[in-house]
Design a protein around this motif. Structure first.
Motif, PDB file in Angstrom:
ATOM      1  N   PRO A 193       0.781  -1.243   0.000  1.00  0.00           N
ATOM      2  CA  PRO A 193       0.000   0.000   0.000  1.00  0.00           C
ATOM      3  C   PRO A 193       0.814   1.295   0.000  1.00  0.00           C
ATOM      4  CG  PRO A 193       0.125  -0.848   2.240  1.00  0.00           C
ATOM      5  CD  PRO A 193       0.835  -1.854   1.361  1.00  0.00           C
ATOM      6  N   ASP A 194       2.117   1.236  -0.244  1.00  0.00           N
ATOM      7  CA  ASP A 194       2.935   2.453  -0.291  1.00  0.00           C
ATOM      8  C   ASP A 194       2.363   3.418  -1.331  1.00  0.00           C
ATOM      9  OD1 ASP A 194       5.066   4.326  -0.952  1.00  0.00           O
ATOM     10  OD2 ASP A 194       6.417   2.985   0.121  1.00  0.00           O
ATOM     11  N   VAL A 195       2.199   4.665  -0.940  1.00  0.00           N
ATOM     12  CA  VAL A 195       1.619   5.646  -1.868  1.00  0.00           C
ATOM     13  C   VAL A 195       2.520   5.880  -3.080  1.00  0.00           C
ATOM     14  CG1 VAL A 195       0.325   6.806  -0.050  1.00  0.00           C
ATOM     15  CG2 VAL A 195       2.625   7.617  -0.639  1.00  0.00           C
ATOM     16  N   GLY A 196       3.813   5.550  -2.941  1.00  0.00           N
ATOM     17  CA  GLY A 196       4.744   5.790  -4.031  1.00  0.00           C
ATOM     18  C   GLY A 196       4.383   5.057  -5.306  1.00  0.00           C
ATOM     19  N   ILE A 197       3.819   3.854  -5.184  1.00  0.00           N
ATOM     20  CA  ILE A 197       3.490   3.095  -6.384  1.00  0.00           C
ATOM     21  C   ILE A 197       2.318   3.731  -7.127  1.00  0.00           C
ATOM     22  CG2 ILE A 197       1.903   1.454  -5.267  1.00  0.00           C
ATOM     23  CD1 ILE A 197       3.134  -0.725  -7.108  1.00  0.00           C
ATOM     24  N   PHE A 198       1.400   4.343  -6.388  1.00  0.00           N
ATOM     25  CA  PHE A 198       0.284   5.035  -7.031  1.00  0.00           C
ATOM     26  C   PHE A 198       0.767   6.314  -7.712  1.00  0.00           C
ATOM     27  CE2 PHE A 198      -1.762   2.510  -3.673  1.00  0.00           C
ATOM     28  CZ  PHE A 198      -2.739   1.846  -4.414  1.00  0.00           C
ATOM     29  N   HIS A 199       1.680   7.024  -7.065  1.00  0.00           N
ATOM     30  CA  HIS A 199       2.244   8.230  -7.680  1.00  0.00           C
ATOM     31  C   HIS A 199       2.996   7.877  -8.963  1.00  0.00           C
ATOM     32  CE1 HIS A 199       2.249  10.318  -3.465  1.00  0.00           C
ATOM     33  NE2 HIS A 199       1.044  10.236  -4.001  1.00  0.00           N
ATOM     34  N   GLU A 200       3.722   6.756  -8.937  1.00  0.00           N
ATOM     35  CA  GLU A 200       4.430   6.328 -10.136  1.00  0.00           C
ATOM     36  C   GLU A 200       3.452   5.921 -11.231  1.00  0.00           C
ATOM     37  OE1 GLU A 200       7.789   5.347 -12.575  1.00  0.00           O
ATOM     38  OE2 GLU A 200       7.355   6.740 -10.934  1.00  0.00           O
ATOM     39  N   ALA A 201       2.350   5.309 -10.845  1.00  0.00           N
ATOM     40  CA  ALA A 201       1.331   4.927 -11.825  1.00  0.00           C
ATOM     41  C   ALA A 201       0.746   6.154 -12.508  1.00  0.00           C
ATOM     42  CB  ALA A 201       0.229   4.123 -11.144  1.00  0.00           C
TER      43      ALA A 201
END
Length: 276
Positions: A200-208
């Motif tokens: 659930p790290d927000v970083g992966i959503f930002h990268e998406a």
């Protein structure tokens, strides 16, 4: 070698129709342009270079939808058991090996699982061959419902940018997407192994968001079956959330709860003035 093995053993699934070059790329995990590389409507490109169609939709329509892959867009749980059973049968592995694999890879499979398998059970087959066999088998075992495939097309036709955000190994996740026909129906795929962070790290959503070509875009929606990874992680990243219910009575703080991905797509298509 992986392609010949698939033909000799007659594994089912659309992956059998892929070219040697295409399947070799999927299995090797080699993406020359780096993380975020995906295939869309016959064109291969990286997340850094966005196709003109996606660029135009970023400018004209501000709607963004992310989807989880396993047990959201494809039925990984059902396919997993049948794949492990076939994998062990083809290699004449004993029952205890099958049970170990079912437990070790229940949530996710990586090459390192097969390194541990070789050590624990003195298996002589090389790790890379084990991994390629499992990847092909798993890709052929998962499916995406026709209504979900057509629903993704409807979303994009309506101006939505659509991305897949998934934890897992890059080559196996891409192989599953190609086999299920998903790679041609999304604008980008963001895989934890390739980008260095996982839900659930927000970083992966930002990268998406970056990979889909929507840098600077505020908000959007994410859909998935994990209350922690998809709902909690998505909310922390500023996204509205749709939870694929597990059929229990537990309470999950998602914006909407549905029974499957097709219902989530219908919900998104029916939104008027949705915050994105």
């Amino acid at each position: 070698m992986a392609i010949l093995w698939r033909r000799e053993h007659g594994l089912p699934g659309p992956l059998a129709g892929l070219s040697v070059a295409a399947t070799g790329s999927l299995l090797s995990g080699r993406h020359p342009a780096g993380a975020g590389r995906f295939h869309d409507r016959g064109m291969t490109y990286s997340g850094v270079s966005i196709p003109s169609e996606s660029n135009s939709r970023v400018q004209s329509v501000q709607r963004l939808a992310f989807f989880d892959l396993d047990d959201t867009l494809v039925d990984r749980s059902r396919g997993f058991r049948s794949c492990v059973r076939a994998f062990c049968s083809d290699l004449s592995f004993a029952w205890d090996v099958e049970q170990w694999l079912l437990e070790a890879m229940y949530e996710r499979a990586y090459r390192s699982d097969f390194e541990r398998l070789r050590e624990r059970f003195a298996v002589s087959v090389p790790v890379e061959e084990l991994w390629q066999r499992y990847t092909l088998c798993m890709a052929g075992a998962v499916t995406c419902a026709p209504e979900v495939l057509s629903g993704l097309e409807r979303l994009r036709d309506a101006g939505w940018l659509v991305g897949v955000v998934t934890n897992g190994a890059g080559d196996i996740q891409r192989a599953k997407m190609a086999s299920a026909g998903l790679d041609l129906r999304v604008d980008a795929v963001c895989i934890s192994e390739e980008v260095g962070c996982r839900k659930p790290d927000v970083g992966i959503f930002h990268e998406a968001v970056r990979l889909v070509g929507a840098d600077g875009h505020l908000g959007g929606w994410t859909t998935g079956d994990s209350a922690q990874n998809d709902v909690t992680g998505g909310r922390a990243a500023g996204l509205r959330t749709i939870w694929i219910s597990d059929g229990t009575d537990r309470v999950v703080e998602a914006d909407h709860v549905v029974s499957g991905a097709a219902d989530a797509i219908d919900l998104l298509l029916g939104l008027e003035g949705a915050r994105v």
